[in-house]
Design a protein around this motif. Sequence first.
Motif, PDB file in Angstrom:
ATOM      1  N   GLU A  70       0.834  -1.208   0.000  1.00 34.49           N
ATOM      2  CA  GLU A  70       0.000   0.000   0.000  1.00 34.49           C
ATOM      3  C   GLU A  70       0.866   1.254   0.000  1.00 34.49           C
ATOM      4  O   GLU A  70       0.605   2.204  -0.741  1.00 34.49           O
ATOM      5  N   THR A  71       1.909   1.261   0.821  1.00 33.03           N
ATOM      6  CA  THR A  71       2.813   2.409   0.871  1.00 33.03           C
ATOM      7  C   THR A  71       3.447   2.651  -0.494  1.00 33.03           C
ATOM      8  O   THR A  71       3.535   3.799  -0.950  1.00 33.03           O
ATOM      9  N   GLU A  72       3.860   1.585  -1.158  1.00 29.84           N
ATOM     10  CA  GLU A  72       4.414   1.716  -2.511  1.00 29.84           C
ATOM     11  C   GLU A  72       3.395   2.331  -3.465  1.00 29.84           C
ATOM     12  O   GLU A  72       3.739   3.164  -4.308  1.00 29.84           O
ATOM     13  N   GLY A  73       2.155   1.937  -3.326  1.00 29.24           N
ATOM     14  CA  GLY A  73       1.100   2.496  -4.166  1.00 29.24           C
ATOM     15  C   GLY A  73       0.908   3.985  -3.941  1.00 29.24           C
ATOM     16  O   GLY A  73       0.779   4.765  -4.897  1.00 29.24           O
ATOM     17  N   TRP A  74       0.914   4.404  -2.686  1.00 25.93           N
ATOM     18  CA  TRP A  74       0.784   5.835  -2.379  1.00 25.93           C
ATOM     19  C   TRP A  74       1.988   6.612  -2.890  1.00 25.93           C
ATOM     20  O   TRP A  74       1.842   7.732  -3.394  1.00 25.93           O
ATOM     21  N   LEU A  75       3.178   6.035  -2.770  1.00 25.92           N
ATOM     22  CA  LEU A  75       4.370   6.691  -3.311  1.00 25.92           C
ATOM     23  C   LEU A  75       4.250   6.900  -4.812  1.00 25.92           C
ATOM     24  O   LEU A  75       4.584   7.961  -5.333  1.00 25.92           O
ATOM     25  N   LYS A  76       3.756   5.872  -5.505  1.00 24.39           N
ATOM     26  CA  LYS A  76       3.573   5.971  -6.957  1.00 24.39           C
ATOM     27  C   LYS A  76       2.576   7.078  -7.295  1.00 24.39           C
ATOM     28  O   LYS A  76       2.798   7.871  -8.222  1.00 24.39           O
ATOM     29  N   LEU A  77       1.507   7.165  -6.536  1.00 22.77           N
ATOM     30  CA  LEU A  77       0.509   8.213  -6.764  1.00 22.77           C
ATOM     31  C   LEU A  77       1.103   9.604  -6.540  1.00 22.77           C
ATOM     32  O   LEU A  77       0.904  10.514  -7.355  1.00 22.77           O
ATOM     33  N   ILE A  78       1.845   9.761  -5.463  1.00 19.13           N
ATOM     34  CA  ILE A  78       2.475  11.046  -5.145  1.00 19.13           C
ATOM     35  C   ILE A  78       3.453  11.442  -6.244  1.00 19.13           C
ATOM     36  O   ILE A  78       3.517  12.598  -6.653  1.00 19.13           O
ATOM     37  N   PHE A  79       4.220  10.456  -6.720  1.00 21.43           N
ATOM     38  CA  PHE A  79       5.161  10.720  -7.810  1.00 21.43           C
ATOM     39  C   PHE A  79       4.414  11.083  -9.091  1.00 21.43           C
ATOM     40  O   PHE A  79       4.748  12.068  -9.759  1.00 21.43           O
ATOM     41  N   SER A  80       3.409  10.305  -9.436  1.00 22.40           N
ATOM     42  CA  SER A  80       2.637  10.550 -10.657  1.00 22.40           C
ATOM     43  C   SER A  80       1.950  11.911 -10.632  1.00 22.40           C
ATOM     44  O   SER A  80       1.771  12.542 -11.678  1.00 22.40           O
ATOM     45  N   ALA A  81       1.578  12.368  -9.445  1.00 23.13           N
ATOM     46  CA  ALA A  81       0.928  13.680  -9.295  1.00 23.13           C
ATOM     47  C   ALA A  81       1.941  14.831  -9.337  1.00 23.13           C
ATOM     48  O   ALA A  81       1.556  15.994  -9.343  1.00 23.13           O
ATOM     49  N   GLY A  82       3.227  14.493  -9.358  1.00 21.26           N
ATOM     50  CA  GLY A  82       4.265  15.509  -9.436  1.00 21.26           C
ATOM     51  C   GLY A  82       4.654  16.131  -8.112  1.00 21.26           C
ATOM     52  O   GLY A  82       5.342  17.153  -8.071  1.00 21.26           O
ATOM     53  N   SER A  83       4.256  15.496  -7.006  1.00 23.83           N
ATOM     54  CA  SER A  83       4.568  16.046  -5.690  1.00 23.83           C
ATOM     55  C   SER A  83       5.984  15.716  -5.227  1.00 23.83           C
ATOM     56  O   SER A  83       6.540  16.414  -4.383  1.00 23.83           O
ATOM     57  N   ILE A  84       6.560  14.638  -5.761  1.00 23.80           N
ATOM     58  CA  ILE A  84       7.949  14.284  -5.449  1.00 23.80           C
ATOM     59  C   ILE A  84       8.670  13.973  -6.754  1.00 23.80           C
ATOM     60  O   ILE A  84       8.048  13.575  -7.736  1.00 23.80           O
ATOM     61  N   ASN A  85       9.995  14.144  -6.723  1.00 22.26           N
ATOM     62  CA  ASN A  85      10.771  13.857  -7.928  1.00 22.26           C
ATOM     63  C   ASN A  85      11.099  12.362  -8.020  1.00 22.26           C
ATOM     64  O   ASN A  85      10.859  11.600  -7.089  1.00 22.26           O
ATOM     65  N   GLU A  86      11.656  11.978  -9.148  1.00 21.95           N
ATOM     66  CA  GLU A  86      11.929  10.566  -9.406  1.00 21.95           C
ATOM     67  C   GLU A  86      12.932   9.972  -8.423  1.00 21.95           C
ATOM     68  O   GLU A  86      12.778   8.836  -7.976  1.00 21.95           O
ATOM     69  N   ASP A  87      13.970  10.735  -8.069  1.00 21.00           N
ATOM     70  CA  ASP A  87      14.964  10.222  -7.125  1.00 21.00           C
ATOM     71  C   ASP A  87      14.340   9.936  -5.764  1.00 21.00           C
ATOM     72  O   ASP A  87      14.622   8.909  -5.145  1.00 21.00           O
ATOM     73  N   THR A  88      13.505  10.840  -5.298  1.00 18.38           N
ATOM     74  CA  THR A  88      12.826  10.657  -4.006  1.00 18.38           C
ATOM     75  C   THR A  88      11.906   9.442  -4.074  1.00 18.38           C
ATOM     76  O   THR A  88      11.893   8.607  -3.164  1.00 18.38           O
ATOM     77  N   PHE A  89      11.152   9.346  -5.163  1.00 15.32           N
ATOM     78  CA  PHE A  89      10.262   8.196  -5.360  1.00 15.32           C
ATOM     79  C   PHE A  89      11.048   6.887  -5.324  1.00 15.32           C
ATOM     80  O   PHE A  89      10.702   5.959  -4.583  1.00 15.32           O
ATOM     81  N   LYS A  90      12.110   6.821  -6.113  1.00 13.60           N
ATOM     82  CA  LYS A  90      12.888   5.583  -6.212  1.00 13.60           C
ATOM     83  C   LYS A  90      13.538   5.213  -4.876  1.00 13.60           C
ATOM     84  O   LYS A  90      13.594   4.035  -4.509  1.00 13.60           O
ATOM     85  N   LYS A  91      14.025   6.202  -4.153  1.00 14.41           N
ATOM     86  CA  LYS A  91      14.659   5.952  -2.850  1.00 14.41           C
ATOM     87  C   LYS A  91      13.681   5.256  -1.901  1.00 14.41           C
ATOM     88  O   LYS A  91      14.001   4.231  -1.289  1.00 14.41           O
ATOM     89  N   HIS A  92      12.487   5.798  -1.794  1.00 10.10           N
ATOM     90  CA  HIS A  92      11.498   5.235  -0.872  1.00 10.10           C
ATOM     91  C   HIS A  92      10.893   3.937  -1.408  1.00 10.10           C
ATOM     92  O   HIS A  92      10.652   3.006  -0.645  1.00 10.10           O
ATOM     93  N   ARG A  93      10.676   3.868  -2.710  1.00 12.61           N
ATOM     94  CA  ARG A  93      10.155   2.642  -3.315  1.00 12.61           C
ATOM     95  C   ARG A  93      11.148   1.494  -3.123  1.00 12.61           C
ATOM     96  O   ARG A  93      10.765   0.366  -2.823  1.00 12.61           O
ATOM     97  N   ASN A  94      12.435   1.784  -3.284  1.00  9.38           N
ATOM     98  CA  ASN A  94      13.455   0.753  -3.101  1.00  9.38           C
ATOM     99  C   ASN A  94      13.499   0.249  -1.668  1.00  9.38           C
ATOM    100  O   ASN A  94      13.693  -0.949  -1.433  1.00  9.38           O
TER     101      ASN A  94
END
Length: 117
Positions: A70-94
């Motif tokens: 679920e957390t990964e899903g929310w991260l993807k949504l936040i990234f897709s909405a442009g609220s975080i950059n790709e590096d931040t997304f990848k760091k937390h997703r990883n």
Amino acid sequence: MAKNLLLEYSEKLACDILVLCNNHKIDSNTVYQIKKSSSSIFANVSEAQYPQSLADMLSKFEIARKECAETEGWLKLIFSAGSINEDTFKKHRNMCGRIRRMLTSSCITIENKLKQG
């Protein structure tokens, strides 16, 4: 040993998500949901440190694994909405992926022990 590393990673993720939510413009419902799911990973891993039984430990790890997804899903949504950059997304997703793999491995080990009797 692995349980302690899992606990450490899950605590780090929950803390990192709190910081992420405080430092980025994210809508309040999404903030609530991602804080809830990431802190639930940590809470369930913490509870699993003192299980009533192997089945109880398995249940806590399975819940934590679902919350991780679920957390990964929310991260993807936040990234897709442009609220975080790709590096931040990848760091937390990883980190979510690392935790999820550890939880999956632990679940398999416990399931095998339960099958053996």
